[in-house]
Design a protein around this motif. Structure first.
Motif, PDB file in Angstrom:
ATOM      1  N   ASN A 140      15.428 -11.001 -43.391  1.00  0.00           N
ATOM      2  CA  ASN A 140      15.817  -9.820 -42.634  1.00  0.00           C
ATOM      3  C   ASN A 140      16.083  -8.709 -43.651  1.00  0.00           C
ATOM      4  O   ASN A 140      15.452  -8.688 -44.711  1.00  0.00           O
ATOM      5  N   GLU A 141      16.984  -7.806 -43.364  1.00  0.00           N
ATOM      6  CA  GLU A 141      17.290  -6.721 -44.292  1.00  0.00           C
ATOM      7  C   GLU A 141      18.798  -6.649 -44.503  1.00  0.00           C
ATOM      8  O   GLU A 141      19.418  -5.594 -44.425  1.00  0.00           O
ATOM      9  N   ILE A 142      19.389  -7.812 -44.794  1.00  0.00           N
ATOM     10  CA  ILE A 142      20.836  -7.933 -44.923  1.00  0.00           C
ATOM     11  C   ILE A 142      21.269  -7.515 -46.332  1.00  0.00           C
ATOM     12  O   ILE A 142      20.768  -8.043 -47.322  1.00  0.00           O
ATOM     13  N   ASN A 143      22.190  -6.589 -46.406  1.00  0.00           N
ATOM     14  CA  ASN A 143      22.624  -6.080 -47.715  1.00  0.00           C
ATOM     15  C   ASN A 143      23.793  -6.901 -48.276  1.00  0.00           C
ATOM     16  O   ASN A 143      24.281  -7.843 -47.644  1.00  0.00           O
ATOM     17  N   ASN A 170      16.620 -11.975 -48.505  1.00  0.00           N
ATOM     18  CA  ASN A 170      17.510 -10.875 -48.139  1.00  0.00           C
ATOM     19  C   ASN A 170      18.055 -10.113 -49.351  1.00  0.00           C
ATOM     20  O   ASN A 170      19.013  -9.348 -49.231  1.00  0.00           O
ATOM     21  N   ASN A 171      17.461 -10.346 -50.528  1.00  0.00           N
ATOM     22  CA  ASN A 171      17.836  -9.634 -51.752  1.00  0.00           C
ATOM     23  C   ASN A 171      19.340  -9.684 -52.035  1.00  0.00           C
ATOM     24  O   ASN A 171      19.993  -8.661 -52.247  1.00  0.00           O
ATOM     25  N   LEU A 172      19.896 -10.879 -52.011  1.00  0.00           N
ATOM     26  CA  LEU A 172      21.317 -11.039 -52.274  1.00  0.00           C
ATOM     27  C   LEU A 172      21.605 -10.852 -53.759  1.00  0.00           C
ATOM     28  O   LEU A 172      20.802 -11.199 -54.615  1.00  0.00           O
ATOM     29  N   THR A 173      22.780 -10.335 -54.056  1.00  0.00           N
ATOM     30  CA  THR A 173      23.189 -10.186 -55.447  1.00  0.00           C
ATOM     31  C   THR A 173      23.673 -11.532 -55.980  1.00  0.00           C
ATOM     32  O   THR A 173      23.994 -12.445 -55.217  1.00  0.00           O
ATOM     33  N   LYS A 174      23.753 -11.619 -57.304  1.00  0.00           N
ATOM     34  CA  LYS A 174      24.216 -12.871 -57.926  1.00  0.00           C
ATOM     35  C   LYS A 174      25.654 -13.182 -57.513  1.00  0.00           C
ATOM     36  O   LYS A 174      26.031 -14.352 -57.350  1.00  0.00           O
ATOM     37  N   LYS A 175      26.455 -12.162 -57.320  1.00  0.00           N
ATOM     38  CA  LYS A 175      27.839 -12.366 -56.916  1.00  0.00           C
ATOM     39  C   LYS A 175      27.919 -13.100 -55.580  1.00  0.00           C
ATOM     40  O   LYS A 175      28.697 -14.056 -55.419  1.00  0.00           O
ATOM     41  N   VAL A 176      27.113 -12.668 -54.637  1.00  0.00           N
ATOM     42  CA  VAL A 176      27.096 -13.310 -53.316  1.00  0.00           C
ATOM     43  C   VAL A 176      26.515 -14.720 -53.419  1.00  0.00           C
ATOM     44  O   VAL A 176      27.020 -15.667 -52.802  1.00  0.00           O
ATOM     45  N   GLU A 177      25.449 -14.859 -54.198  1.00  0.00           N
ATOM     46  CA  GLU A 177      24.835 -16.175 -54.365  1.00  0.00           C
ATOM     47  C   GLU A 177      25.821 -17.170 -54.976  1.00  0.00           C
ATOM     48  O   GLU A 177      25.888 -18.331 -54.534  1.00  0.00           O
ATOM     49  N   ASP A 178      26.569 -16.721 -55.967  1.00  0.00           N
ATOM     50  CA  ASP A 178      27.554 -17.605 -56.590  1.00  0.00           C
ATOM     51  C   ASP A 178      28.632 -18.009 -55.590  1.00  0.00           C
ATOM     52  O   ASP A 178      29.102 -19.154 -55.584  1.00  0.00           O
ATOM     53  N   LYS A 179      29.006 -17.082 -54.742  1.00  0.00           N
ATOM     54  CA  LYS A 179      30.029 -17.371 -53.742  1.00  0.00           C
ATOM     55  C   LYS A 179      29.526 -18.407 -52.737  1.00  0.00           C
ATOM     56  O   LYS A 179      30.242 -19.358 -52.388  1.00  0.00           O
ATOM     57  N   LEU A 180      28.285 -18.235 -52.291  1.00  0.00           N
ATOM     58  CA  LEU A 180      27.690 -19.190 -51.358  1.00  0.00           C
ATOM     59  C   LEU A 180      27.532 -20.563 -52.006  1.00  0.00           C
ATOM     60  O   LEU A 180      27.761 -21.602 -51.372  1.00  0.00           O
ATOM     61  N   GLU A 181      27.127 -20.570 -53.266  1.00  0.00           N
ATOM     62  CA  GLU A 181      26.973 -21.824 -54.005  1.00  0.00           C
ATOM     63  C   GLU A 181      28.303 -22.569 -54.083  1.00  0.00           C
ATOM     64  O   GLU A 181      28.374 -23.788 -53.888  1.00  0.00           O
TER      65      GLU A 181
END
Length: 605
Positions: free
Chosen positions: A505-508, A533-544
């Motif tokens: 999608n186009e989720i920021n 969705n072009n997630l930043t590393k900060k968000v990816e780390d949080k999800l991880e």
């Protein structure tokens, strides 16, 4: 050790501590050739492990050698999965030597390992000594005719193997003939998968001869094998007298209406087959009509797959007529057959009369405007259909209203697939309103439907009050920040959804971060797709971190509760009015109903 952060190390530490881990699942953990030694060491010493899954870990020949040592030493390991690695022929040699001394392993998955014909032949030889392995997966390994002949010799000698998957290899007629001749003598194998090889009509003919004499094979798969009417003729000739085959897969071959007619006439006489796969052939309308005629007589077939056969409206009418009288078929796939609105009207008529069909696939049939309306009207009367696939039918926003109204009042439908139907925000709103009332739907698929923020918001408001939906698919839409924020608010409240797909999608970043925060509060969602969705590393780390350190809790299904209660407690076999039965049944059910199962979370982002 190369791994997904510390997840592998956590398991290794638990094994080293002697913890009673019955199952070790480290698939897709990026262990690699350098990390396998650290995983194998505790596996050798921990005697409690029964099932190990190391699929998709970049393991090579050395890794297979390390794992073979576990097999040689283990007294408890029952199943091993090494799918999608690269152990090659030399790795297969190590595994084979271990199999010759191991007396505990019963299930071995070696799919897609570049083992090649030589490695597969070595495994076949090992099975002449091994007497415990009953399930073997060797698909996608470039095994050829030489292996087929070697395995044929093994099958004559081995009476332990039950399930053999050789799909997606390079076995041709010669190899298939060797396997078929050996199967005549074999009394143990119940399932043989030869799909995606090149056995042709010659191989099919030998398989037919095998079916005329073999009394153990219950499942036979031969899709994608260039079998034409000649091969279908031979197979159809033996089916009337075969009394063991239950599943027969001849999909994606070259069977025309001529071969389909012969197979259909065999169905009139055969009284054991419960599943027939004929999709992707060329049976057309006349072939479908013959199959429909057989359905009016046959009383054992439960699954029929006829997708991609160009049966058009005439074939749909014949099958609908059969459904009006047939009382055993529970699943029918008529996808991609060009049945159009006329065919849909016939299917709808059948749905109002049939009382057994639970699964219906109609995707890609160009139903357009009138077709969905017919189906929607039928759904309002039908009380048994549980799964309906209407993907890719150009339904549009104006025609989804009827489907939504049917969902409001329907009390049996559990899965509704509406991907690629251009329903946009209007359709999403209609379905959201239906979800606020419906109490049976557990899965809704709206992938690729041009749903934007407004539609996503309506749907998420619905799941705030709906307590039955388990899966919501919204990938490949146009959801941006506002819609994603609404998703976050909903999953912070909802306690029943376990799968959410909102990929591409186009989720920021701001919205994705809110979703991550909501997942910290939510303890039921175990599957999340946020890719693309072009997630930043900060968000990816949080999800991880959330995925690794938290679990989802899934309620034990009601039907499983009953099965446990009635099947596992010996005192429940007492007379229904026995006080001890009544007491124990109540206690067992109270425990089961109040229990949940903790499962690992899987987030893709």
């Amino acid at each position: 050790m190369c791994s997904r952060h510390d997840a592998v190390q956590v398991v290794v530490d638990r094994l080293n501590a002697g913890e009673h881990l019955a199952t070790v699942n480290l698939s897709k953990s990026l262990i690699g050739k350098t990390g396998i030694a650290q995983v194998v060491k505790p596996l050798k010493e921990n005697s409690h492990v029964r099932h190990v899954n190391l699929a998709s870990n970049g393991l090579n020949e050395q890794g297979a050698t390390e794992i073979a040592q576990v097999l040689m030493l283990s007294n408890g390991l029952k199943s091993l999965c090494l799918d999608d690695n690269s152990i090659k022929a030399s790795g297969a040699e190590s595994i084979s030597r271990a199999l010759e001394v191991n007396s505990q392993l019963h299930t071995l998955h070696l799919s897609c390992n570049r083992i090649d014909d030589a490695g597969c032949r070595r495994l076949a030889v090992a099975l002449r000594v091994n007497r415990t392995v009953h399930t073997l997966f060797l698909d996608r390994n470039n095994a050829a005719d030489d292996f087929g002949q070697e395995m044929g010799v093994t099958i004559k000698m081995n009476q332990t193997l039950r399930v053999l998957d050789l799909s997606d290899n390079d076995v041709k007629a010669t190899g298939a003939m060797a396997l078929a001749k050996a199967m005549i003598q074999n009394k143990a194998i119940t399932s043989l998968n030869l799909s995606r090889n090149s056995i042709g009509n010659e191989g099919a003919t030998e398989m037919a001869r095998m079916l005329s004499k073999n009394k153990s094979v219950r499942h036979l798969r031969m899709s994608w094998n260039t079998i034409s009417d000649a091969g279908a003729h031979e197979l159809a000739a033996v089916l009337p007298n075969n009394s063991t085959l239950e599943l027969f897969d001849i999909a994606d071959n070259r069977v025309s209406s001529v071969g389909a007619t012969e197979l259909a006439r065999a169905l009139v006489v055969n009284n054991t087959m419960s599943a027939l796969f004929l999709s992707g052939n060329g049976i057309a309308g006349p072939g479908a009509q013959e199959v429909a005629t057989a359905l009016q007589v046959n009383s054992t077939l439960e699954e029929l797959h006829l997708a991609w056969n160009c049966i058009v409206e005439h074939g749909a009418k014949a099958l609908a007529d059969a459904l009006c009288v047939n009382t055993t078929l529970t699943a029918l796939d008529m996808s991609a057959n060009g049945i159009g609105k006329e065919g849909a009207s016939h299917v709808a008529r059948a749905l109002t009369r049939n009382s057994t069909l639970k699964v219906l696939h109609l995707h890609g049939n160009v139903l357009k405007e009138e077709g969905p309306r017919h189906i929607a009207k039928a759904l309002q009367a039908n009380t048994v259909l549980e799964f309906l696939d209407l993907d890719g039918n150009e339904i549009g926003p104006n025609n989804i209203k009827g489907i939504a109204e049917a969902v409001r009042g329907n009390c049996s439908l559990q899965t509704l697939k509406l991907a690629r139907n251009k329903v946009n925000d209007v359709g999403a709103w209609e379905l959201a309103e239906a979800l606020k009332v419906n109490r049976t739907l557990t899965k809704l698929d709206l992938t690729r439907n041009a749903v934007e923020d407004a539609g996503a918001t309506e749907l998420t408001e619905a799941i705030c009050v709906n307590n039955t939906l388990r899966e919501l698919h919204l990938s490949y839409n146009r959801i941006k920040e506002t819609g994603a924020m609404a998703v976050a608010r909903a999953i912070a409240i909802n306690t029943t959804l376990h799968t959410l797909k909102i990929a591409d999608n186009e989720i920021n970043e701001a919205a994705a971060s809110k979703i991550a925060e909501a997942l910290e509060e939510n303890n039921t969602i175990h599957t999340l797709e946020l890719l693309g969705n072009n997630l930043t590393k900060k968000v990816e780390d949080k999800l991880e971190l959330i995925m690794r350190e938290t679990k989802a809790y899934v309620r034990v299904p009601g039907e499983f509760q009953e099965a446990l209660c009635m099947g596992l407690h010996h005192r429940l076999g007492s007379a229904p009015d026995c006080w001890i039965r009544i007491l124990h049944e109540s206690l067992v059910m109270m425990v089961i109903e109040s229990s949940t199962v903790a499962v690992n979370r899987k987030f893709d982002f």
